[in-house]
Design a protein around this motif. Structure first.
Motif, PDB file in Angstrom:
ATOM      1  N   MET A  38      14.628  -7.320  72.805  1.00  0.00           N
ATOM      2  CA  MET A  38      15.245  -6.077  72.355  1.00  0.00           C
ATOM      3  C   MET A  38      15.882  -6.295  71.017  1.00  0.00           C
ATOM      4  N   CYS A  39      15.173  -6.107  69.984  1.00  0.00           N
ATOM      5  CA  CYS A  39      15.638  -6.284  68.622  1.00  0.00           C
ATOM      6  C   CYS A  39      15.732  -7.777  68.280  1.00  0.00           C
ATOM      7  N   GLY A  40      15.362  -8.057  67.052  1.00  0.00           N
ATOM      8  CA  GLY A  40      15.480  -9.418  66.551  1.00  0.00           C
ATOM      9  C   GLY A  40      16.207  -9.364  65.231  1.00  0.00           C
ATOM     10  N   ILE A  41      17.118 -10.333  65.018  1.00  0.00           N
ATOM     11  CA  ILE A  41      17.777 -10.355  63.718  1.00  0.00           C
ATOM     12  C   ILE A  41      17.580 -11.712  63.059  1.00  0.00           C
ATOM     13  N   ILE A  42      17.573 -11.669  61.735  1.00  0.00           N
ATOM     14  CA  ILE A  42      17.418 -12.886  60.949  1.00  0.00           C
ATOM     15  C   ILE A  42      18.327 -12.776  59.728  1.00  0.00           C
ATOM     16  N   GLY A  43      18.812 -13.898  59.264  1.00  0.00           N
ATOM     17  CA  GLY A  43      19.628 -13.890  58.049  1.00  0.00           C
ATOM     18  C   GLY A  43      19.444 -15.210  57.326  1.00  0.00           C
ATOM     19  N   TYR A  44      19.658 -15.203  56.025  1.00  0.00           N
ATOM     20  CA  TYR A  44      19.482 -16.432  55.238  1.00  0.00           C
ATOM     21  C   TYR A  44      20.410 -16.448  54.044  1.00  0.00           C
ATOM     22  N   LEU A  45      20.961 -17.615  53.763  1.00  0.00           N
ATOM     23  CA  LEU A  45      21.698 -17.840  52.522  1.00  0.00           C
ATOM     24  C   LEU A  45      21.336 -19.243  52.058  1.00  0.00           C
ATOM     25  N   GLY A  46      20.687 -19.326  50.891  1.00  0.00           N
ATOM     26  CA  GLY A  46      20.265 -20.648  50.442  1.00  0.00           C
ATOM     27  C   GLY A  46      19.560 -20.601  49.104  1.00  0.00           C
ATOM     28  N   ASP A  47      18.750 -21.635  48.884  1.00  0.00           N
ATOM     29  CA  ASP A  47      18.102 -21.763  47.568  1.00  0.00           C
ATOM     30  C   ASP A  47      16.808 -20.974  47.462  1.00  0.00           C
ATOM     31  N   LYS A  48      16.195 -20.694  48.606  1.00  0.00           N
ATOM     32  CA  LYS A  48      14.859 -20.081  48.569  1.00  0.00           C
ATOM     33  C   LYS A  48      14.937 -18.568  48.380  1.00  0.00           C
ATOM     34  N   ASN A  49      13.753 -17.977  48.247  1.00  0.00           N
ATOM     35  CA  ASN A  49      13.663 -16.529  48.104  1.00  0.00           C
ATOM     36  C   ASN A  49      13.890 -15.859  49.473  1.00  0.00           C
ATOM     37  N   ALA A  50      14.988 -15.134  49.589  1.00  0.00           N
ATOM     38  CA  ALA A  50      15.373 -14.576  50.893  1.00  0.00           C
ATOM     39  C   ALA A  50      14.358 -13.558  51.410  1.00  0.00           C
ATOM     40  N   LEU A  51      13.710 -12.843  50.506  1.00  0.00           N
ATOM     41  CA  LEU A  51      12.767 -11.804  50.947  1.00  0.00           C
ATOM     42  C   LEU A  51      11.630 -12.424  51.763  1.00  0.00           C
ATOM     43  N   GLU A  52      11.064 -13.508  51.226  1.00  0.00           N
ATOM     44  CA  GLU A  52       9.966 -14.167  51.937  1.00  0.00           C
ATOM     45  C   GLU A  52      10.424 -14.626  53.323  1.00  0.00           C
ATOM     46  N   ILE A  53      11.626 -15.184  53.352  1.00  0.00           N
ATOM     47  CA  ILE A  53      12.146 -15.698  54.631  1.00  0.00           C
ATOM     48  C   ILE A  53      12.365 -14.554  55.618  1.00  0.00           C
ATOM     49  N   MET A  54      12.830 -13.416  55.102  1.00  0.00           N
ATOM     50  CA  MET A  54      13.036 -12.250  55.980  1.00  0.00           C
ATOM     51  C   MET A  54      11.696 -11.802  56.579  1.00  0.00           C
ATOM     52  N   ILE A  55      10.702 -11.660  55.721  1.00  0.00           N
ATOM     53  CA  ILE A  55       9.405 -11.138  56.190  1.00  0.00           C
ATOM     54  C   ILE A  55       8.757 -12.109  57.185  1.00  0.00           C
ATOM     55  N   GLU A  56       8.774 -13.394  56.839  1.00  0.00           N
ATOM     56  CA  GLU A  56       8.193 -14.395  57.757  1.00  0.00           C
ATOM     57  C   GLU A  56       8.945 -14.387  59.092  1.00  0.00           C
ATOM     58  N   GLY A  57      10.261 -14.378  59.002  1.00  0.00           N
ATOM     59  CA  GLY A  57      11.085 -14.427  60.217  1.00  0.00           C
ATOM     60  C   GLY A  57      10.883 -13.184  61.067  1.00  0.00           C
ATOM     61  N   LEU A  58      10.870 -12.024  60.429  1.00  0.00           N
ATOM     62  CA  LEU A  58      10.705 -10.781  61.196  1.00  0.00           C
ATOM     63  C   LEU A  58       9.340 -10.727  61.863  1.00  0.00           C
ATOM     64  N   THR A  59       8.329 -11.265  61.176  1.00  0.00           N
ATOM     65  CA  THR A  59       6.991 -11.280  61.775  1.00  0.00           C
ATOM     66  C   THR A  59       7.030 -12.098  63.075  1.00  0.00           C
ATOM     67  N   LYS A  60       7.778 -13.193  63.059  1.00  0.00           N
ATOM     68  CA  LYS A  60       7.858 -14.030  64.270  1.00  0.00           C
ATOM     69  C   LYS A  60       8.773 -13.424  65.322  1.00  0.00           C
ATOM     70  N   LEU A  61       9.682 -12.571  64.883  1.00  0.00           N
ATOM     71  CA  LEU A  61      10.608 -11.951  65.859  1.00  0.00           C
ATOM     72  C   LEU A  61      10.075 -10.620  66.380  1.00  0.00           C
ATOM     73  N   GLU A  62       8.937 -10.196  65.835  1.00  0.00           N
ATOM     74  CA  GLU A  62       8.462  -8.836  66.129  1.00  0.00           C
ATOM     75  C   GLU A  62       8.267  -8.609  67.630  1.00  0.00           C
ATOM     76  N   TYR A  63       7.974  -9.700  68.366  1.00  0.00           N
ATOM     77  CA  TYR A  63       7.766  -9.546  69.809  1.00  0.00           C
ATOM     78  C   TYR A  63       9.017  -8.988  70.491  1.00  0.00           C
ATOM     79  N   ARG A  64      10.178  -9.098  69.845  1.00  0.00           N
ATOM     80  CA  ARG A  64      11.423  -8.659  70.475  1.00  0.00           C
ATOM     81  C   ARG A  64      11.636  -7.149  70.364  1.00  0.00           C
ATOM     82  N   GLY A  65      10.818  -6.501  69.561  1.00  0.00           N
ATOM     83  CA  GLY A  65      10.965  -5.067  69.350  1.00  0.00           C
ATOM     84  C   GLY A  65      10.153  -4.735  68.135  1.00  0.00           C
TER      85      GLY A  65
END
Ligand code: AGP
Length: 608
Positions: free
Chosen positions: A1-28
């Motif tokens: 039921m919903c997946g959340i992701i967050g990042y603070l670091g050296d890399k490009n956060a957008l890429e990390i958000m999209i990759e992470g959300l794709t893996k969390l998509e099963y949650r909602g």
């Protein structure tokens, strides 16, 4: 039921958000969104529908930033839409919040905020969080969040960032899963390890009532009173391949094929150096067990079905009266429980809200609590007196397959362990049972060799609007799981019936070509099952018989037959489940549904 992701670091956060959300998509997967902090501004994009739509929406935006939060939603408050998708923001769009869970007092909070002049944009409960944090914000996001959580009621995991503090990410955990990942390139927060498995294996399992304040090169964890808490960093032992399809078209198929190894693994983890069953780590002593006069098994969906089989196994091996209940029913009609009752919760995710609430109710009555869960460190595991992990590895497809098999095998092993502790079984009998169980993986593999027959069965099953699965005794429970699996991903109405009940009403529904799938793995019941087939055939049904043992007599009555490997009927549910999973899988392929993410559902159901 919903997946959340967050990042603070050296890399490009957008890429990390999209990759992470794709893996969390099963949650909602009814909508998704993200906020990227870039050039001291918050850029938020939200889209109704699958992550693909979000990806398309951000593709040409050239959003560059090192801080981001993202969300994939399974709607509870407010229909799936761009507006209701997370993140949610305050009126000035300077604070952005993603949330998994439910804010129980949001109506009252919303009324108060509206009276103060706040204009709401969405129908969600989450939006109150953004406005309340804004209300308390005086230049310190952590402090504002800390004050806000004191008035938020309910269950929530939150990720928060603010325009005025572009180097700060705040996360909160209360009764919904949230982990923090520590990597060389920065810090991650996520609802599930799977989303960041390829980034780091160093994880902190946040506990309820904790806030994490993350800055560029440091973080602190506190409780809601602001007291610092030292949490251990754990290096997790999950393979990156567990989060990928590994060449299979769908996670569900991959997970079906993993079952022989899962069973092998679950057994071997429970054997001591003498090759005997060992649950010493559970610390459920013989003395405690001898005080137990009643067992309840409580679970939802597929896990409930493994519990139905568990009841038979427990009564057979322990002689303790065992009752199985659906979690949501157990809570609203709580039986008499006391310290002599053992309540066993079964759950893949360990986060199912109905089961958590049932556990809390059982706890209040001083019952002893054992949970059988797959996800390490999950809420059910943490709230239980004793936890036995199923070690099936991450299950990503919404339709549960390998988790079910691992629950079943563990139930057999625990029942035998209890039997030993109660002095009801000797070593020779234990070895004999173990030898039987060790043969199961080979039998499962033999059923996975040729998939053509399941495709034929699937075509028949989805050719009509209604399908019936029939069985007696343990096969009836497998039939229930079969019907759930078909409904869930093939969108065909499927009903499981104890074969003997057919003539007491449902027979009226059988007409020309109605698919009827009969499971018969107990030779003593074959004759009765053959009569059942004759009854439905006489009304025009198209029949498929899944049979173990003497099958010749079925050949003359059933349209199709699938012969299962020879197996003692008490262990048959471990084997007969394979054909029914594959039938549902190919049924879904036949109708073209999204196999791993069926409509209206989500993998872990964290709302009651
Ligand atoms: C199974 O295919 C379902 N997706 C569902 O019934 C599931 O088993 C149920 O929601 C319970 O989940 P849990 O095992 O994570 O508690």
């Amino acid at each position: 039921m919903c997946g959340i992701i967050g990042y603070l670091g050296d890399k490009n956060a957008l890429e990390i958000m999209i990759e992470g959300l794709t893996k969390l998509e099963y949650r909602g997967y009814d909508s998704s969104g993200l906020t990227i902090v870039s050039n001291e501004n918050l850029y938020t994009v939200k889209k109704e529908g699958r992550i693909e739509k979000l990806k398309a929406a951000v593709k040409d935006l050239n959003l560059k930033g090192h801080l981001g939060i993202g969300h994939t939603r399974w709607a509870t408050h407010g229909e799936p839409s761009d507006i209701n998708a997370h993140p949610h923001m305050n009126m000035k769009n300077t604070i952005s919040v993603v949330h998994n869970g439910i804010i129980e007092n949001y109506i009252e909070l919303r009324r108060e905020l509206e009276a103060e002049g706040i204009v709401f944009k969405s129908d969600t409960d989450t939006e109150v969080c953004a406005h309340i944090i804004d209300k308390y914000y005086e230049g310190d996001l952590y402090e504002a969040v800390r004050r806000a959580v004191k008035i938020l009621k309910g269950a929530y995991a939150l990720g928060i960032c603010a325009k005025d503090e572009p180097g700060r990410l705040i996360a909160v955990k209360k009764e919904n899963p949230l982990i923090m990942g520590i990597a060389k390139d920065g810090y991650y927060i996520s609802s599930d390890i799977l989303a960041i498995l390829d980034k780091t294996k160093d994880i902190i399992y946040l506990k309820d009532g904790q806030i994490v304040d993350i800055k560029k090169d440091e973080y602190k964890i506190t409780n809601f009173n602001g007291e610092i808490i030292e949490e251990k960093i754990e290096t997790i032992d999950i393979k990156t391949s567990d989060a990928t399809k590994e060449g299979f078209e769908h996670f569900m198929l991959k997970e079906i094929f993993e079952q022989p190894d899962v069973i092998k693994n679950t057994i071997s983890r429970r054997l001591n150096s003498k090759g005997l069953i060992d649950f010493e780590d559970l610390k459920l002593t013989a003395e405690t067990l001898k005080s137990i006069n009643r067992i309840y098994i409580v679970a939802c969906g597929t896990s409930y079905h493994s519990g139905l089989i568990g009841k038979v196994i427990f009564e057979k091996f322990t002689n303790i009266l065992t009752t199985v209940e659906v979690s949501s029913e157990f809570s609203c009609n709580l039986p008499k429980l006391d310290e002599n009752t053992l309540v066993i919760f079964i759950s893949q995710s360990g986060e199912t809200a109905d089961s958590i609430s049932a556990l809390k109710a059982a706890r209040e009555k001083h019952a002893k609590i054992l949970s059988i869960v797959n996800v390490l460190g999950s809420t059910l595991a943490r709230l239980s007196d004793y936890t036995a992990y199923t070690w099936a590895g991450p299950e990503i497809s919404v339709a549960s397959t390998k988790a079910y098999s691992s629950q079943l095998i563990l139930l057999y092993l625990i029942a035998i362990d209890f039997s030993k502790k109660l002095n009801l079984i000797d070593e020779k009998a234990e070895m004999e049972i173990l030898n039987n169980l060790k043969e199961i993986p080979k039998k499962l593999s033999s059923l996975l060799n040729d998939l053509e027959i399941y495709k034929t069965f699937a075509k028949i099953a989805v050719s009509k609007n209604s399908v019936f699965y029939l069985g007696r005794f343990l096969d009836y429970y497998t039939a229930k799981e079969a019907a759930l699996k078909l409904k869930e991903i093939s969108y065909v109405h499927a009903e499981a019936l104890p074969a003997g009940e057919l003539k007491h009403g449902p027979l009226a529904l059988i007409e020309r070509d109605t698919p009827v799938i009969v499971i018969s793995t107990n030779e003593k019941l074959h004759e009765k099952m053959i009569s059942t087939i004759k009854e439905v055939k006489a009304r025009g049904a198209k029949t498929i018989a899944i049979v173990s043992g003497e099958y010749e007599a079925f050949e003359s009555v059933s349209d199709y037959i699938l012969k299962l490997p020879e197996i003692d009927s008490i262990f048959a549910p471990l084997v007969s489940v394979i054909p029914i999973q594959l039938l549902a899988y190919f049924g879904a392929i036949e109708i073209g549904s999204d196999v791993d993410k069926p409509r209206n559902l989500a993998k872990s159901v964290t709302v009651e």
